[in-house]
Design an enzyme around this catalytic site. Structure first.
Site, PDB file in Angstrom:
ATOM      1  CG  LEU A  80      -1.231  23.517  30.730  1.00  0.00           C
ATOM      2  CD1 LEU A  80      -1.733  23.484  32.174  1.00  0.00           C
ATOM      3  CD2 LEU A  80       0.291  23.586  30.705  1.00  0.00           C
ATOM      4  CG  ASP A  81       1.356  18.564  26.164  1.00  0.00           C
ATOM      5  OD1 ASP A  81       0.814  19.092  25.186  1.00  0.00           O
ATOM      6  OD2 ASP A  81       2.583  18.535  26.349  1.00  0.00           O
ATOM      7  CD  GLN A  82      -5.001  12.573  28.137  1.00  0.00           C
ATOM      8  OE1 GLN A  82      -4.642  12.364  26.976  1.00  0.00           O
ATOM      9  NE2 GLN A  82      -5.793  11.740  28.788  1.00  0.00           N
TER      10      GLN A  82
END
Length: 261
Positions: A80-82
């Site tokens: 998951l992206d930041q």
């Protein structure tokens, strides 16, 4: 290496079908490879702003998984992206990571996306057909407009523009490419402001079995978790994963535990 080649290959195949970089292994004097510790898998609700890794060597360190999970040798199943939130599996079992993350198995991942603007159902048709980017075409997605979900407030909150409304979409993918949902919504004119993965649906069917045959299903959600919390797998989930790796996800255990959709 003095260990028989057959033994080494068999053990490497057990790890992942290939040797995975970053997974814990021990090299013994005789040349044998063994997994370090019993494999473990957990479910985590990743908060906004947290890197999907355990270390950050940047000049200004950011929050990482280590700030929330004090367990050794775990690796994310997908990413998951930041600036994305929600459901994340972590495991020390390399073969399980491959079985759950690789796009060839087409497990469904559902995201709730808050987008800028007010899309119509017709606006979502390109997502359902699949969008061709310069670097890859996407698979057809399940996309629909939904009412605002009851999520905890994001910290920091998204930046609202008084003159532009926002809407919520449910988007289900069968692949997990880098920033895919954000790229897809932007491509149809509705940039994503907030993104939360809410569900992963794992089917026991292998691609070779085809779509016509029934298979056990594991539907994993955020139920019971708040941002920053994690839990171990339940006995049913442990059994599902075990049978998934042995190639018999519809075996006798199914009669005992049932199909937990």
């Amino acid at each position: 290496m003095s260990a028989p080649r057959e033994s080494l290959l068999e053990l490497v195949d057990y790890v992942l079908g290939r040797l995975x970089l970053g997974f814990p292994v021990d090299f013994f004097p005789a040349g044998l490879i063994a997994l370090n510790k019993t494999p473990q898998t957990i479910v985590f609700y990743k908060p906004y702003g947290v890197l999907c890794q355990f270390t950050d060597n940047s000049a200004h360190p950011r929050p990482t998984l280590k700030d929330y999970i004090n367990l050794p040798d775990l690796y994310p199943v997908g990413r998951l992206d930041q600036d994305s939130e929600g459901l994340l599996l972590l495991t020390s079992n390399g073969k399980l990571q491959h079985r759950l993350a690789h796009r060839e198995f087409a497990h469904q991942r559902t995201y709730f996306a808050q987008v800028e603007g007010s899309p119509t159902d017709e606006d979502l048709e390109p997502l359902r057909r699949g969008i061709t980017f310069a670097d890859y075409p996407t698979r057809p997605a399940i996309a629909k407009i939904i009412t605002e979900p009851d999520f905890p407030p994001r910290n920091p909150p998204i930046r609202y523009r008084a003159s532009i409304p926002t809407s919520w979409l449910s988007i289900t993918l069968t692949e997990g490419r880098n920033r895919q949902v954000r790229r897809m919504t932007a491509a149809v004119g509705f940039p994503t402001l907030r993104l939360v993965r809410v569900q992963i649906q794992v089917t026991g069917r292998s691609p070779q079995q085809g779509k016509g045959k029934s298979a056990a299903t594991w539907c994993l959600t955020l139920e019971g978790l708040s941002p920053g919390q994690w839990r171990p797998l339940t006995p049913w989930e442990e059994n599902f994963c075990q049978q998934l790796l042995t190639g018999n996800p519809n075996g006798p255990w199914q009669k005992k535990f049932g199909d937990r959709r």
